[in-house]
Design a protein around this motif. Structure first.
Motif, PDB file in Angstrom:
ATOM      1  N   PHE A 431       0.825  -1.212   0.000  1.00 33.10           N
ATOM      2  CA  PHE A 431       0.000   0.000   0.000  1.00 33.10           C
ATOM      3  C   PHE A 431       0.857   1.259   0.000  1.00 33.10           C
ATOM      4  O   PHE A 431       0.546   2.228  -0.687  1.00 33.10           O
ATOM      5  CB  PHE A 431      -0.966  -0.002   1.199  1.00 33.10           C
ATOM      6  N   CYS A 433       3.735   1.630  -1.395  1.00 30.82           N
ATOM      7  CA  CYS A 433       4.203   1.809  -2.779  1.00 30.82           C
ATOM      8  C   CYS A 433       3.091   2.347  -3.676  1.00 30.82           C
ATOM      9  O   CYS A 433       3.294   3.277  -4.448  1.00 30.82           O
ATOM     10  CB  CYS A 433       4.706   0.484  -3.346  1.00 30.82           C
ATOM     11  N   ARG A 434       1.922   1.729  -3.559  1.00 35.66           N
ATOM     12  CA  ARG A 434       0.815   2.140  -4.434  1.00 35.66           C
ATOM     13  C   ARG A 434       0.377   3.563  -4.116  1.00 35.66           C
ATOM     14  O   ARG A 434       0.027   4.327  -5.007  1.00 35.66           O
ATOM     15  CB  ARG A 434      -0.362   1.164  -4.287  1.00 35.66           C
ATOM     16  N   GLN A 435       0.420   3.930  -2.836  1.00 36.73           N
ATOM     17  CA  GLN A 435       0.034   5.286  -2.466  1.00 36.73           C
ATOM     18  C   GLN A 435       1.003   6.298  -3.077  1.00 36.73           C
ATOM     19  O   GLN A 435       0.680   7.456  -3.263  1.00 36.73           O
ATOM     20  CB  GLN A 435      -0.007   5.431  -0.930  1.00 36.73           C
ATOM     21  N   ARG A 436       2.191   5.844  -3.405  1.00 38.39           N
ATOM     22  CA  ARG A 436       3.152   6.745  -4.056  1.00 38.39           C
ATOM     23  C   ARG A 436       3.062   6.653  -5.577  1.00 38.39           C
ATOM     24  O   ARG A 436       3.953   7.098  -6.279  1.00 38.39           O
ATOM     25  CB  ARG A 436       4.578   6.421  -3.585  1.00 38.39           C
ATOM     26  N   GLY A 437       2.010   5.995  -6.075  1.00 37.77           N
ATOM     27  CA  GLY A 437       1.778   5.965  -7.516  1.00 37.77           C
ATOM     28  C   GLY A 437       2.397   4.783  -8.238  1.00 37.77           C
ATOM     29  O   GLY A 437       2.318   4.687  -9.455  1.00 37.77           O
ATOM     30  N   ILE A 438       3.034   3.877  -7.498  1.00 36.49           N
ATOM     31  CA  ILE A 438       3.726   2.757  -8.130  1.00 36.49           C
ATOM     32  C   ILE A 438       2.752   1.598  -8.309  1.00 36.49           C
ATOM     33  O   ILE A 438       2.074   1.200  -7.363  1.00 36.49           O
ATOM     34  CB  ILE A 438       4.919   2.313  -7.245  1.00 36.49           C
ATOM     35  N   ASP A 439       2.678   1.036  -9.537  1.00 40.94           N
ATOM     36  CA  ASP A 439       1.698  -0.032  -9.733  1.00 40.94           C
ATOM     37  C   ASP A 439       2.143  -1.285  -8.974  1.00 40.94           C
ATOM     38  O   ASP A 439       3.324  -1.471  -8.701  1.00 40.94           O
ATOM     39  CB  ASP A 439       1.430  -0.288 -11.215  1.00 40.94           C
ATOM     40  N   PRO A 440       1.183  -2.156  -8.633  1.00 42.47           N
ATOM     41  CA  PRO A 440       1.486  -3.275  -7.738  1.00 42.47           C
ATOM     42  C   PRO A 440       2.565  -4.218  -8.279  1.00 42.47           C
ATOM     43  O   PRO A 440       3.371  -4.751  -7.513  1.00 42.47           O
ATOM     44  CB  PRO A 440       0.155  -4.010  -7.589  1.00 42.47           C
ATOM     45  N   LYS A 442       5.123  -3.545 -10.243  1.00 42.60           N
ATOM     46  CA  LYS A 442       6.433  -2.926 -10.049  1.00 42.60           C
ATOM     47  C   LYS A 442       6.787  -2.907  -8.554  1.00 42.60           C
ATOM     48  O   LYS A 442       7.935  -3.141  -8.171  1.00 42.60           O
ATOM     49  CB  LYS A 442       6.382  -1.502 -10.626  1.00 42.60           C
ATOM     50  N   MET A 446       9.977  -4.573  -6.804  1.00 44.69           N
ATOM     51  CA  MET A 446      10.900  -3.721  -6.055  1.00 44.69           C
ATOM     52  C   MET A 446      11.141  -4.288  -4.644  1.00 44.69           C
ATOM     53  O   MET A 446      12.269  -4.349  -4.170  1.00 44.69           O
ATOM     54  CB  MET A 446      10.298  -2.313  -5.973  1.00 44.69           C
TER      55      MET A 446
END
Lengths: 480, 251
Positions: A431, A433-440, A442, A446
């Motif tokens: 979450f 990562c996704r909240q920072r705009g990164i798709d799941p 990726k 990461m």
């Protein structure tokens, strides 16, 4: 979308290297007998002693039971259904240069991202490419020759440097060492041979790419690396295979000899076809890798394993000499129905010997990932030390991770440390990562790459990048 | 820019927000206050799209996007930033690597030019300086081994770089000493702009000494029960939440 659904999406990606090269092969009919071994040996123009060696291995192998102790489940291999020799037809007469190589073969490597022509120009990596069982191109020979380094196929070494091959072949992994090593000793077709003379630092990283191509063709490479006193070599091995419906057996043997004061760094990135979601069609990989480190010598294994339906592999170091150092850094990723039983053995014989084991297991889908490690401190191993760190990462809730550490100490001053952790990629990490705009997709790649960082930093630079990408692709075309 | 209409939300099936209305216009700073369990953090997490935080009724619209229809990453790409109350660690993934991935994704979605690595590093160093974090933190794993205060400052550092349209700060003041609080406040104040809305979720008034809000709302049992200017926060500080909720509360 729930994180489980995300994971499922990523896990279902298709194998990127799944294609078959249309090259006619000179393939032996399936089955194994003394005649088959004579055929292989004759085909390769081998001396009598090697034929005898193979036959002896074969006779011992026939008496040996197939091991069943591993945490692996697979149907019995029918060794009579396998063809033990195959060479691309166009290779009957070895090409003198890459220009003479079948363009289709070269194209295969290109699809795998291994452009030989470019690699020739690229910074210092010599490539001995094995297509099925025969070497098709060796580069940088001259530069290596100047340093006195021998880097060739093992078949060539048998012809050109029989004294070295005869002295060291089977000296680390005896032909009756185990079932799969026995089979390999009987039928090995090709592989690499490296000799680094005394005090020489090999001027470039040596690299081999393997590829299995023929249906029903077992591939049995044999690699022998000898680093003479005070020398250094870094050797890279990378593999990938096309998609197949039948299981393909692979039983390689790698022997490393580090003479006093020598250092061998052996890195592997393995990406064989793991099979479909149910494991159908994947490679069976039963490998014996072992090195002997003499006084003050160092052997370091680094492996990134993402492929194969079944992996049975324990790169080991026998710390024979005093002050010898052994290292094992491993990342093993399993997904779909993949099964891996992998780890290492550190056999401390000499005084003040030191070993380090860092193992990272990543399980996704309904796969099973086991670490099996043995640390043995012999009766002479005064002040020997081992440190083992064993971490497992689970993606989703249908996979499994297992750790089987074995410790035997016969010397009171020896120190053995073992740390083990198991964690999950948490919803919170995903979450963030996704909240920072990164798709799941990726994000998962990461997080997994971060988990593996300690191992990746042991790989040579270009290889580390490749390994990171491979993980990304495996998790992507695979995990997303 | 943010329009919340009669928002109902549940966490793991339990109703928490029960008809919440809130309008945030560009350039405004709103403070959402309220006792523990009133739904403040739920509001922040629902807007950001955390798993298991489900909108069960009403709407939240950000610049014309119905947030309920967007994945969390799409909300971020639409300019929504949440500074977490408890930022999680991602071992082995460096802050820099993380920022690069985040900024690439968000800037691309917003049609902004991509920053090359030199620009990114320069900007990241500036942002670190602004929140008093050593630039060495960029090389460390995301929040890995950071103290509580460092984690919070790391969140603000990211926020400065992401240049969000709407910034949500979930209890960013909790666990901060007075110096760190002032540092964080300076960071947030530097982001105040006519183009941007900021929503502060906080239990205590003290953050509002440093980030002076335009509007203060008191949340209780999933609804906003009172709204006012910055004086409302001071009044709450003196009288406690019980003054509005009619319950004993030790604010």
């Amino acid at each position: 979308m729930s994180s489980q659904a995300e994971l499922d999406k990523v896990i279902r990606s298709e194998y990127e290297a799944g294609f078959t090269t249309l090259v006619e092969s000179d393939t032996l009919p399936p089955g194994l007998s003394e005649d088959v071994i004579r055929f292989i040996s004759a085909k390769k123009g081998e001396p009598e002693w090697l034929l005898e060696w193979r036959l002896e291995a074969y006779r011992k192998w026939r008496e040996m039971p197939e091991p069943e102790w591993a945490h692996l489940h697979y149907p019995k291999v029918d060794y009579d259904a396998i063809s033990y020799y195959s060479a691309p037809k166009s290779m009957e007469d070895r090409p003198k240069s890459l220009d003479e190589v079948d363009p289709e073969l070269l194209d295969t490597y290109k699809k795998l991202g291994i452009p030989l022509h470019e690699q020739e120009m690229l910074a210092g990596v010599a490539v001995d490419a094995v297509f099925d069982s025969v070497s098709i191109g060796t580069t940088f020979k001259e530069k290596l020759g100047e340093a006195g380094v021998i880097f060739c196929s093992i078949s060539e070494a048998v012809q050109e440097h029989p004294e070295l091959v005869r002295k060291y072949l089977g000296s680390v992994v005896p032909k009756s060492d185990n079932f799969f090593a026995g089979l390999n000793s009987a039928v090995f077709t090709d592989g690499s041979f490296v000799y680094i003379p005394k005090g020489v630092r090999c001027p470039m990283e040596l690299s081999t790419y393997f590829r299995i191509n023929e249906a029903n063709t077992g591939q049995f490479e044999r690699t022998l690396i000898v680093a003479d006193e005070g020398s250094y070599v870094s050797y890279l091995e990378g593999c990938t295979a096309p998609q197949r419906d039948e299981n393909q057996l692979h039983a390689a043997v790698v022997e490393l000899v580090a003479l006093p004061g020598a250092e061998i760094k052996y890195s592997t990135v393995q990406n064989w076809y793991p099979g479909d979601e149910n494991g159908k069609g994947g490679i069976y990989n039963f490998v014996t890798k072992r090195g002997v480190a003499h006084d003050n010598a160092k052997i370091s294994w680094t492996q990134v394993e993402t492929g194969s339906a079944i992996t049975w592999k324990y790169p080991s170091v026998v710390l024979r000499g005093d002050n010898a150092v052994g290292e094992f850094y491993s990342v093993a990723l399993t997904r779909h129905a993949q099964q891996a039983d992998t780890g290492t053995k550190m056999i401390h014989l000499g005084k003040n010997t030191k070993s380090t084991i860092v193992s990272k297991g990543i399980s996704a889908g309904k796969s099973s990932n086991a670490y099996r490690g043995l640390v043995r401190m012999g009766p002479r191993a005064e002040n020997a030390r081992n440190f083992t760190q064993c971490d497992s990462l689970l993606l989703g809730d249908r996979c499994g991770a297992h750790t089987f550490p074995y410790i035997e100490s016969k010397h009171p001053s020896a120190t053995v440390e073992h740390e083990a952790t198991t964690s999950k990629v948490s919803d919170d990490q995903l979450f963030l990562c996704r909240q920072r705009g990164i798709d799941p997709e990726k994000a998962i790649s990461m997080i997994v790459n971060g988990f593996c960082k300690e191992v990746f930093k042991e790989l040579p630079m270009e290889f580390a990048v490749e390994a990171g990408k491979l993980l990304e692709v495996s998790l992507e075309g695979a995990v997303g | 820019m943010l329009e919340i209409r009669d928002l109902h939300a549940a966490v793991n099936g339990k109703a928490i927000l029960k008809g919440l209305d809130l309008t945030v216009n560009p350039g405004e700073v709103h403070a959402i206050m309220g006792p523990n369990g009133s739904g403040k953090s739920t509001l922040a997490n629902v807007l950001a799209g955390r798993d298991n935080y489900e909108i069960t009724g009403g709407q939240a619209i950000l610049d014309g996007h119905d947030l309920a229809e967007l994945e969390p990453e799409e909300r971020a790409q639409a300019g929504l930033f949440l500074a977490f109350q408890y930022p999680v660690e991602i071992p082995g993934v460096s802050n820099m690597e993380f920022l690069k991935a985040a900024l690439e994704a968000v800037r691309k979605a917003q049609g902004k030019e991509e920053w090359d690595s030199v620009t990114l590093l320069r900007k990241a160093r500036e942002a670190c300086k602004q929140v008093n974090l050593d630039a060495q933190f960029l090389k460390r794993g995301v929040n890995e081994g950071f103290s509580g205060g460092e984690k919070k400052r790391n969140e603000i550092m990211q926020m400065l770089l992401m240049e969000p349209r709407l910034a949500l700060l979930d209890e960013t003041d909790s666990g901060l000493d007075i110096d760190a609080l002032q540092t964080v406040a300076r960071g947030v104040n530097s982001l105040r702009s006519p183009e941007r809305g900021i929503v502060l979720v906080t239990h205590y008034q003290r953050l509002l000494d440093y980030i002076v809000p335009d509007h203060v709302h008191v949340l209780s049992d999933g609804r906003i029960i009172k709204s006012g200017g910055k004086e409302l926060a001071l009044e709450l500080e003196q009288k406690g939440y019980g003054w509005l909720t009619g319950e004993e509360e030790s604010a």
